[in-house]
Design a protein around this motif. Structure first.
Motif, PDB file in Angstrom:
ATOM      1  N   GLU A  29      74.676 -28.108-134.367  1.00 15.21           N
ATOM      2  CA  GLU A  29      74.871 -27.810-132.946  1.00 15.21           C
ATOM      3  C   GLU A  29      73.584 -27.232-132.364  1.00 15.21           C
ATOM      4  O   GLU A  29      72.803 -26.587-133.063  1.00 15.21           O
ATOM      5  N   LYS A  96      81.086 -22.204-132.274  1.00 14.59           N
ATOM      6  CA  LYS A  96      80.567 -23.320-131.498  1.00 14.59           C
ATOM      7  C   LYS A  96      80.709 -23.026-130.017  1.00 14.59           C
ATOM      8  O   LYS A  96      81.586 -22.272-129.589  1.00 14.59           O
ATOM      9  N   ASN A  99      84.136 -25.077-127.629  1.00 12.53           N
ATOM     10  CA  ASN A  99      85.082 -25.631-128.583  1.00 12.53           C
ATOM     11  C   ASN A  99      86.149 -24.602-128.931  1.00 12.53           C
ATOM     12  O   ASN A  99      86.549 -24.462-130.072  1.00 12.53           O
TER      13      ASN A  99
ATOM     14  N   ASN B  56      92.570 -25.036-131.359  1.00  5.64           N
ATOM     15  CA  ASN B  56      91.770 -25.217-132.569  1.00  5.64           C
ATOM     16  C   ASN B  56      92.649 -24.985-133.780  1.00  5.64           C
ATOM     17  O   ASN B  56      93.571 -24.160-133.724  1.00  5.64           O
TER      18      ASN B  56
END
Lengths: 115, 115
Positions: A29, A96, A99, B56
């Motif tokens: 990332e 992240k 996310n 998630n």
């Protein structure tokens, strides 16, 4: 998957001294967040410091500061003027960007501050 | 301002049973996430909920499930308990609304022992 490595399982420092805890991470990332959390014995986890990867300036919170080296994927924590209350397990964590809020933790470094 | 509240704090179950853990986030926080902490595996992400939707999920078997209610309170459930499920289960909440509002505040945890 992102991995976070804390290579020092245990460290010890004398009161008033300075200590540095190491953390490296592996990610593809380009934008992300890094954290240091502290978990004192039998007490709950608390945030020490937070760093946004797109900010080059190293984060600082009172006696706590980080050395963020993005190219080297390194994120060390420096504790200045160590106090007995700093005795705790310290966890480095990766999140992240965009996310959700899932943290990848390292295994932790147990820090003992001695008189 | 009340912190993140987890109940029960301690519980003992036997293999094959199921367990439900509860987490009340800080008022105004809409994101709730769950972590499992064990001496061997460290801190591992289970799942995160935001506005009643799972955003998630970590790498845990389907025996681990969760949900979030309209008041942001969350529960996690573990069915068919195994000895290896013995752990400290941590809940964390965050605002989850603004960019950068990704600082997680942790609860004290629920310590589950499976016999």
């Amino acid at each position: 998957a992102q991995t976070v490595t804390q290579s020092q399982p245990e460290m010890s420092v004398q009161e008033a001294e300075t200590v540095t805890l190491s953390c490296t991470y592996d990610t593809s990332e380009s934008n992300y967040y890094l954290f240091w959390y502290k978990q004192p014995p039998s007490r709950q986890m608390i945030l020490v410091i937070r760093q946004e990867a797109y900010k080059q300036q190293n984060a600082t919170e009172n006696r706590f500061s980080v050395n963020f080296q993005k190219a080297a994927k390194s994120f060390s924590l420096k504790i200045s003027d160590s106090q007995l209350g700093d005795t705790a397990m310290y966890f480095c964590a990766f999140m992240k960007h965009n996310n959700g809020y899932a943290l990848n933790f390292g295994k932790g470094t147990s820090l003992l501050v001695t008189p | 301002k009340a912190g993140v509240t987890q109940t029960p704090r301690y519980l003992i179950k036997t293999r094959g049973q199921q367990v439900t853990l509860s987490c009340s986030p800080i008022s105004g926080h809409r994101s709730v996430s769950w972590y499992q902490q064990t001496p061997g595996q460290g801190l591992q992400f289970l799942f995160e909920y935001f506005s009643e939707t799972q955003r998630n999920k970590g790498n845990f078997p389907g025996r681990f499930s969760g949900r979030q209610f309209s008041n942001s309170r969350s529960e996690m459930n573990v069915s068919t308990l195994e000895l290896g499920d013995s752990a400290l289960y941590l809940c964390a909440s965050s605002l989850g609304l603004l960019p950068g509002a990704n600082v997680l505040t942790f609860g004290a945890g629920s310590r589950l022992t499976v016999l």
